[in-house]
Design a protein around this motif. Structure first.
Motif, PDB file in Angstrom:
ATOM      1  N   PRO A 255       0.836  -1.213   0.000  1.00 46.89           N
ATOM      2  CA  PRO A 255       0.000   0.000   0.000  1.00 46.89           C
ATOM      3  C   PRO A 255       0.862   1.250   0.000  1.00 46.89           C
ATOM      4  O   PRO A 255       2.043   1.208   0.350  1.00 46.89           O
ATOM      5  N   VAL A 257       0.950   5.530   1.039  1.00 48.13           N
ATOM      6  CA  VAL A 257       0.332   6.651   1.764  1.00 48.13           C
ATOM      7  C   VAL A 257       0.996   7.942   1.305  1.00 48.13           C
ATOM      8  O   VAL A 257       2.223   8.065   1.331  1.00 48.13           O
ATOM      9  N   GLU A 259       1.054  12.051   2.033  1.00 44.50           N
ATOM     10  CA  GLU A 259       0.664  13.097   2.987  1.00 44.50           C
ATOM     11  C   GLU A 259       1.114  14.448   2.461  1.00 44.50           C
ATOM     12  O   GLU A 259       2.279  14.625   2.092  1.00 44.50           O
ATOM     13  N   LYS A 298      -4.376  13.526   3.479  1.00 42.54           N
ATOM     14  CA  LYS A 298      -3.775  12.200   3.491  1.00 42.54           C
ATOM     15  C   LYS A 298      -4.504  11.322   2.493  1.00 42.54           C
ATOM     16  O   LYS A 298      -5.736  11.231   2.516  1.00 42.54           O
ATOM     17  N   GLU A 300      -4.615   7.410   0.984  1.00 45.64           N
ATOM     18  CA  GLU A 300      -4.190   6.026   1.145  1.00 45.64           C
ATOM     19  C   GLU A 300      -4.568   5.238  -0.105  1.00 45.64           C
ATOM     20  O   GLU A 300      -5.712   5.283  -0.540  1.00 45.64           O
ATOM     21  N   SER A 302      -4.613   1.491  -1.878  1.00 44.31           N
ATOM     22  CA  SER A 302      -4.552   0.054  -1.625  1.00 44.31           C
ATOM     23  C   SER A 302      -3.495  -0.607  -2.501  1.00 44.31           C
ATOM     24  O   SER A 302      -3.199  -0.152  -3.618  1.00 44.31           O
ATOM     25  N   LYS A 303      -2.947  -1.715  -1.991  1.00 44.63           N
ATOM     26  CA  LYS A 303      -1.940  -2.431  -2.784  1.00 44.63           C
ATOM     27  C   LYS A 303      -2.566  -3.075  -4.030  1.00 44.63           C
ATOM     28  O   LYS A 303      -1.851  -3.458  -4.955  1.00 44.63           O
ATOM     29  N   ASN A 325       5.645   3.694   1.439  1.00 45.50           N
ATOM     30  CA  ASN A 325       4.954   2.408   1.348  1.00 45.50           C
ATOM     31  C   ASN A 325       4.526   2.020   2.761  1.00 45.50           C
ATOM     32  O   ASN A 325       5.363   1.919   3.670  1.00 45.50           O
ATOM     33  N   ALA A 326       3.235   1.803   2.954  1.00 49.54           N
ATOM     34  CA  ALA A 326       2.718   1.498   4.289  1.00 49.54           C
ATOM     35  C   ALA A 326       2.816   0.005   4.576  1.00 49.54           C
ATOM     36  O   ALA A 326       3.071  -0.814   3.686  1.00 49.54           O
ATOM     37  N   GLN A 578      -6.346   9.537  11.943  1.00 40.60           N
ATOM     38  CA  GLN A 578      -7.278   8.410  11.835  1.00 40.60           C
ATOM     39  C   GLN A 578      -7.953   8.066  13.165  1.00 40.60           C
ATOM     40  O   GLN A 578      -8.846   7.223  13.210  1.00 40.60           O
TER      41      GLN A 578
END
Length: 684
Positions: A255, A257, A259, A298, A300, A302-303, A325-326, A578
């Motif tokens: 995933p 992220v 910012e 922010k 996010e 998804s992979k 990469n989260a 979050q």
């Protein structure tokens, strides 16, 4: 001691009413005199002189705090212009605020008394002499709680010359609350007579302190910023100015992220998320538009998107962008762990790790502002206060430092801090446990040796769920008999019983009726119980299938949420954009916050929670919900803490739209509250 900011000003205050609105003009005392003044506040004492004139008054003070710090200040109130000024003799500068504003109440106790006369219930106690003057003694109450005693000198046009005030924060019934603790002041050596009005003018040699916002804007403009197209690899971040663009390569199997943080009053630009093997020209840019300083966004990804590149471009203004990469949320607890991040500009970051696995930490210098970065790397056990070690290093751009720790290292939190300026990339790796590797190997080869076969399944695609497990002993569960004992002990705050079980070898992460011990303790028990479980290794990073961590559970704690929440935050449970705070925000009665709710919201917002975060799938925010319910006090609170009135939910409604939509069977007071909410939102 130099008095430069609001925190230092707090050493000078006598008291401040936390719910005050801007209102009213100061009573025009038609009297002239000089006197000595002494004040005693919770953490400091102040002595000096005061001179009073119909035009205003001036206090020259020497302040001493309990910690030994001392300094001088001049406070001047000009009633004609409605200004309150604080002069710093050390720097020869002064700050100016509007009288009867929040900062004015922090500086001047006499304005506070005038406001107290408007909002509290008064009762004349009697008459007596103070400092040689006959005074009327009044007491001020909120219901039956005494907030203050004030003595007004009759010969001085009822000017208050003595006062004793207390905070009502420990009494849940009290609505009028004073921020500081016990506070007293007394005027002595009072000498009626004419006062030289020149002493109420701005002293020679003093200049107005520069607006900190303008100074900050100039400082930011002087910092390096990307003004062309540059390329890097995640984790990576850069300050981007007008016409600048960064292109960041990311791992398509993880995933992503993004910012963005605004550094100007307004900034605009766009970003592109480019999947693997896709043409950059085929991807439509997503615009962003910041209208306030320090606004954040922010994103996010998804992979499943298999993102390979992220492009970020700024058309106007200045932003700081980071791309990382989260962690993969769908990995099992037994799998290898990898966490990366980019840390910059005197910031900090903590990461939870497993103490029973090998730990490898790598940091690389990568500053946009300087050749070197000063980094503090700490290993902590249980909480960031309990440090096992602290390493302070200076790392040059491009230089890499690595550390390896064998299993059993006792570290549960890796904490990184940039000391001044600079930036680093960090990478934390932990391989899978050896027992898990062997079990997986046997499952793949079809071995029927000891131990059950490990079968992996595709996670259920349910909104908000997480497959994250507790790192306890294979998620072992307590039997029913012992579970009943533990639950009873949690409900009654019986720390002794739980401690006895832990001393006998019970895992601090054992499951009790379907949830780890820490989650149950946070939801049911006391702060002392929660501290015990954390000290014994309770997993602060665990989330249940709904994505709730211990902090979310604590917000549902019926009796002890006020004490438990700070314990979890101080121990290391993260508070960020979050973090759901709606459970605290919903603690209302009659359209007002219940005791402690407002203070807890301020605490969590100060720690990093987002006042504008959606609280439902429909995109509803706290401000929208309060406007819909016509909760005036919460609406005022959210606006004062940066709630965005322009946000819209999925039905394209703003908070004002919801306020204009009355609910059925509203009572008269609710209708009146709704009209006030509408007027307040319209004014914004």
């Amino acid at each position: 001691m130099k008095i430069k900011n609001t925190r230092c000003l707090q050493a000078l205050i006598s008291f401040v009413l936390c719910f005050l609105f801007l209102c009213g003009a100061h009573k025009a005392w038609a009297v002239e005199f000089t006197a000595d003044i002494s004040e005693e506040i919770t953490n400091s004492k102040a002595v000096g002189t005061i001179l009073v004139h119909p035009r205003g008054y001036r206090m020259d003070l020497s302040v001493t705090q309990k910690k030994g710090k001392s300094g001088k200040a001049i406070i001047m109130v000009d009633k004609k212009s409605g200004k309150t000024r604080l002069f710093n003799p050390q720097t020869k500068t002064y700050k100016e605020v509007k009288s009867f504003s929040f900062l004015a109440f922090m500086l001047d106790p006499f304005q506070g008394i005038e406001q107290l006369k408007k909002v509290a219930t008064s009762k004349k106690v009697g008459s007596e002499k103070v400092s040689g003057f006959l005074c009327d003694h009044y007491a001020y109450y909120d219901q039956d709680f005494k907030l203050a005693d004030v003595w007004y000198a009759l010969e001085l046009d009822s000017f208050p010359i003595k006062a004793h005030m207390v905070s009502g924060r420990n009494d849940r019934r009290v609505k009028i609350k004073i921020n500081t603790g016990d506070t007293r002041f007394l005027l002595s050596n009072i000498k009626p007579g004419s006062v030289d009005t020149a002493s109420l003018n701005i002293p020679a040699g003093f200049s107005k302190a520069p607006d900190p916002r303008e100074a900050r804007k100039k400082a930011l403009a002087a910092l390096p910023a990307v003004k062309q197209t540059v390329q890097g690899k995640a984790p990576w971040g850069r300050r981007i100015g007008e016409g600048g663009e960064i292109r960041v390569k990311v791992d398509p199997m993880r995933p992503v992220v993004i910012e963005l943080r605004n550094f100007y009053s307004s900034s605009t630009g766009s970003y592109k998320v480019i999947p693997q093997n896709a043409a950059q020209a085929d991807i439509k840019p997503q615009p962003f538009d910041f209208t306030k300083n320090w606004q954040r966004k922010k994103v996010e990804v998804s992979k499943k998107k298999k993102t390979e590149w992220v492009y970020i471009r700024v058309e106007k203004g200045l932003i700081y962008a980071t791309v990382v990469n989260a962690k993969d949320p769908f990995k099992f607890s037994r799998d290898s762990k990898l966490e990366e991040g980019y840390l910059h500009s005197a910031g900090g970051r903590g990461a939870f790790v497993y103490s029973d696995r090998k730990l490898m930490v790598r940091v690389t210098g990568d500053s946009q502002d300087a050749k070197d970065s000063e980094l503090v790397f700490s290993g902590c056990k249980g909480s960031c206060k309990d440090k096992l070690f602290e390493k302070r290093i200076t790392i040059t751009n491009g230089q890499t430092k690595t550390w390896e720790f064998p299993p059993g290292h006792k570290i549960t939190i890796c904490d990184f801090r940039i000391n001044k300026t600079g930036a680093v990339k960090f990478r934390i790796e932990q391989p899978a446990r050896e027992s898990a590797k062997r079990s997986i190997s046997k499952a793949k080869t079809g071995s029927t040796a000891s131990g059950p076969k490990v079968v992996r399944t595709t996670p259920i695609k349910t909104y908000g769920r997480s497959t994250k497990k507790s790192p306890g002993k294979s998620g072992n569960r307590l039997n029913k008999a012992d579970s009943r004992v533990i639950i009873k002990a949690l409900n009654h705050g019986d720390v002794k019983t739980v401690k006895a079980y832990l001393d006998k070898g019970m895992d601090a992460n054992i499951y009790v009726y379907g949830a780890p011990l820490l989650q149950k303790a946070a939801n049911l028990s006391t702060a002392e119980m929660v501290k015990l479980v954390i000290e014994r290794g309770g997993d602060l990073s665990y989330q249940n299938r709904s994505g709730d961590n211990a902090l979310a559970q604590a917000q549902s704690n019926f009796k002890h949420w006020r004490e438990v929440i700070p314990v979890l935050v101080k121990a290391g449970v993260p508070v960020d954009k979050q973090t759901a705070i709606w459970k605290i925000a919903f603690k209302t009665k009659g359209g007002k916050f219940k005791p402690g709710a407002k203070e807890m919201l301020e605490y969590l917002l100060d720690k990093g929670a987002d006042i504008n975060a959606p609280i439902s799938k429909a995109g509803t925010t706290l401000l929208m919900n309060a406007a819909k319910m016509a909760w005036l006090e919460p609406v005022e609170f959210y606006l004062a803490h940066g709630a965005d009135t322009k946000l819209r939910d999925k039905d394209n409604k703003t908070a004002l739209d919801w306020a204009r939509t009355p609910r059925s069977r509203e009572k008269l007071y609710q209708k009146q509250q709704r009209q006030k909410v509408i007027k307040l939102l319209e004014s914004k």
